[in-house]
Design a protein around this motif. Structure first.
Motif, PDB file in Angstrom:
ATOM      1  N   THR A 197       0.831  -1.208   0.000  1.00 44.80           N
ATOM      2  CA  THR A 197       0.000   0.000   0.000  1.00 44.80           C
ATOM      3  C   THR A 197       0.862   1.255   0.000  1.00 44.80           C
ATOM      4  O   THR A 197       0.560   2.236  -0.689  1.00 44.80           O
ATOM      5  CB  THR A 197      -0.924  -0.011   1.226  1.00 44.80           C
ATOM      6  N   SER A 198       1.947   1.228   0.756  1.00 45.39           N
ATOM      7  CA  SER A 198       2.850   2.391   0.785  1.00 45.39           C
ATOM      8  C   SER A 198       3.471   2.644  -0.581  1.00 45.39           C
ATOM      9  O   SER A 198       3.628   3.804  -0.999  1.00 45.39           O
ATOM     10  CB  SER A 198       3.940   2.175   1.837  1.00 45.39           C
ATOM     11  N   ASP A 199       3.830   1.584  -1.300  1.00 48.67           N
ATOM     12  CA  ASP A 199       4.396   1.752  -2.644  1.00 48.67           C
ATOM     13  C   ASP A 199       3.371   2.368  -3.595  1.00 48.67           C
ATOM     14  O   ASP A 199       3.711   3.238  -4.411  1.00 48.67           O
ATOM     15  CB  ASP A 199       4.863   0.400  -3.189  1.00 48.67           C
ATOM     16  N   LEU A 200       2.124   1.937  -3.502  1.00 44.74           N
ATOM     17  CA  LEU A 200       1.086   2.494  -4.376  1.00 44.74           C
ATOM     18  C   LEU A 200       0.863   3.976  -4.092  1.00 44.74           C
ATOM     19  O   LEU A 200       0.739   4.786  -5.024  1.00 44.74           O
ATOM     20  CB  LEU A 200      -0.219   1.716  -4.187  1.00 44.74           C
ATOM     21  N   ILE A 201       0.836   4.341  -2.818  1.00 45.55           N
ATOM     22  CA  ILE A 201       0.659   5.757  -2.470  1.00 45.55           C
ATOM     23  C   ILE A 201       1.860   6.574  -2.923  1.00 45.55           C
ATOM     24  O   ILE A 201       1.719   7.715  -3.390  1.00 45.55           O
ATOM     25  CB  ILE A 201       0.428   5.893  -0.954  1.00 45.55           C
ATOM     26  N   THR A 202       3.051   5.995  -2.820  1.00 50.03           N
ATOM     27  CA  THR A 202       4.252   6.692  -3.276  1.00 50.03           C
ATOM     28  C   THR A 202       4.193   6.958  -4.780  1.00 50.03           C
ATOM     29  O   THR A 202       4.595   8.035  -5.257  1.00 50.03           O
ATOM     30  CB  THR A 202       5.500   5.862  -2.938  1.00 50.03           C
ATOM     31  N   ARG A 203       3.694   6.009  -5.545  1.00 46.16           N
ATOM     32  CA  ARG A 203       3.555   6.229  -6.985  1.00 46.16           C
ATOM     33  C   ARG A 203       2.604   7.379  -7.284  1.00 46.16           C
ATOM     34  O   ARG A 203       2.873   8.218  -8.156  1.00 46.16           O
ATOM     35  CB  ARG A 203       3.033   4.958  -7.653  1.00 46.16           C
ATOM     36  N   ILE A 204       1.503   7.435  -6.546  1.00 49.67           N
ATOM     37  CA  ILE A 204       0.525   8.495  -6.782  1.00 49.67           C
ATOM     38  C   ILE A 204       1.102   9.859  -6.415  1.00 49.67           C
ATOM     39  O   ILE A 204       0.945  10.850  -7.146  1.00 49.67           O
ATOM     40  CB  ILE A 204      -0.762   8.209  -5.979  1.00 49.67           C
ATOM     41  N   VAL A 205       1.791   9.928  -5.271  1.00 45.04           N
ATOM     42  CA  VAL A 205       2.378  11.202  -4.852  1.00 45.04           C
ATOM     43  C   VAL A 205       3.479  11.634  -5.804  1.00 45.04           C
ATOM     44  O   VAL A 205       3.617  12.822  -6.138  1.00 45.04           O
ATOM     45  CB  VAL A 205       2.908  11.071  -3.409  1.00 45.04           C
ATOM     46  N   ARG A 206       4.272  10.685  -6.267  1.00 44.02           N
ATOM     47  CA  ARG A 206       5.374  11.020  -7.177  1.00 44.02           C
ATOM     48  C   ARG A 206       4.860  11.572  -8.499  1.00 44.02           C
ATOM     49  O   ARG A 206       5.425  12.520  -9.040  1.00 44.02           O
ATOM     50  CB  ARG A 206       6.214   9.756  -7.419  1.00 44.02           C
ATOM     51  N   ASP A 207       3.787  11.022  -9.013  1.00 45.56           N
ATOM     52  CA  ASP A 207       3.214  11.467 -10.284  1.00 45.56           C
ATOM     53  C   ASP A 207       1.913  12.234 -10.047  1.00 45.56           C
ATOM     54  O   ASP A 207       0.933  12.078 -10.779  1.00 45.56           O
ATOM     55  CB  ASP A 207       2.954  10.254 -11.188  1.00 45.56           C
TER      56      ASP A 207
END
Length: 359
Positions: A197-207
């Motif tokens: 879940t943290s990786d998915l949120i990181t992708r959204i925040v990054r892009d």
């Protein structure tokens, strides 16, 4: 002896029929297998309502297999925010730990999660719904506790707890599953690397900009996305610029394709022209080259002209020539003019008379 054998055979037949009937009754008592289209059930607040006596089973007994009416009750808990394949794989492992497993999944509430871990993307009701529609889950416990207590384990008749073996530090504890491990009730599962879940949120925040522009294009308003007026205009402008770039890129690709086709055509034309030029030069050389047809024609025409030309006397010295006094006569130049124009009749006669006189 015969009667005893008959009575014995009757007794064996009755016992055999009785055994079959007992097996059939036992099979009838087995809980029906749920279809995959049916979601899992929610656990009651009071815990398990089964009338079957719950006797503790060891890990070895659970791995050998338990009776159909006594499945091994395995518990797995978590937040399960943005439910993904890593969650599903962990639950699949927990379901397949033993031959006969009843998987209970505990989902923590929003209040508890926000207190100990942080804000979630999905609400607790959305996370509950996601879990009951997972094919490996038999029962879902809503508002599950952050730390498992003996009363909770007893209320839900939990035999084993499944989780990955990495110590989970939270709520002031180095490992919230430490007491479960010490009690011999912990069974480890494997984490799925590369997704969380943290990786998915990181992708959204990054892009973030990409997804904001994506949702603006899909019809969401700037207020719904919590985007200011200036940022909205910036994203709109960026979208138009990207469209222009895409159009230019498309035109470039088409022009490259056209140029490539023109180059292929030009190469084909040059190759054909070279072939035709070689063929033309070869034919020319065959016709006009040395010792070829045209040279032979020239030689033959020269011989014919030489054969048809008037006789020419060998040149003599001026002192011995009897026609010295007639050198200025036009007839004396006839041999030189025979190729230019036909001689006059008078000149032809005088020439022949002169030749006869010389003879």
């Amino acid at each position: 002896m015969v009667n005893r054998r008959r009575n014995g055979s009757r007794a064996n037949g009755r016992s055999g029929r009785g055994g079959v009937q007992a097996q059939q009754q036992q099979q009838c008592k087995r809980p029906p297998v749920k279809a995959l289209r049916e979601p899992a059930i929610f656990a009651k607040q009071s815990g398990s309502t089964s009338d079957t006596p719950h006797e503790k089973v060891t890990l070895a007994q659970a791995r050998r297999g338990t009776p159909a009416l006594r499945p091994v009750r395995v518990y797995a808990d978590g937040i399960f925010d943005l439910f993904h394949s890593g969650h599903a794989r962990a639950l699949m492992q927990a379901k397949n730990l033993f031959p006969n497993t009843h998987l209970i999944v505990g989902v923590c509430s929003d209040a508890l999660t926000h207190k100990y871990k942080g804000y979630t993307v999905m609400t607790e009701d959305e996370r509950y719904e996601a879990l009951i529609h997972c094919r490996y889950v038999d029962e879902v416990v809503r508002d599950a506790p952050w730390t498992l207590t003996p009363d909770f384990l007893k209320k839900h008749r939990i035999d084993f707890v499944a989780h990955d073996d990495i110590p989970y530090t939270s709520a002031g504890s180095e490992d919230v599953y430490k007491h479960i491990k010490e009690a011999g009730m912990f069974v480890a599962t494997q984490r799925t690397e590369g997704i969380s879940t943290s990786d998915l949120i990181t992708r959204i925040v990054r892009d973030y900009d990409v997804y904001v522009r994506r949702n603006l294009q899909r019809g969401y308003t700037a207020r719904e996305l919590n985007v200011g007026f200036i940022n909205e205009k910036k994203y709109r402008l960026q979208e138009q610029v990207d469209r222009m770039k895409e159009t230019v890129r498309t035109v470039e690709e088409k022009s490259k394709h056209l140029v490539h086709r023109v180059e292929e055509k030009s190469h084909d034309l040059i190759y054909k022209w070279e072939e035709k030029s070689r063929e033309f030069i070869g034919n020319f050389l065959e016709l006009f080259g040395p010792d070829k047809a045209w040279h032979m024609i020239q030689e033959r025409s020269g011989r014919v002209l030489q054969a048809l030309s008037p006789y020419q006397s060998p040149s003599t010295s001026p002192s011995s020539s009897p026609t010295r006094g007639r050198s200025t006569s036009p007839a004396s130049h006839w041999p030189l003019l025979r190729f230019r124009s036909p001689p006059p009749k008078g000149a032809s006669i005088s020439s022949s008379e002169g030749d006869e006189g010389e003879k």
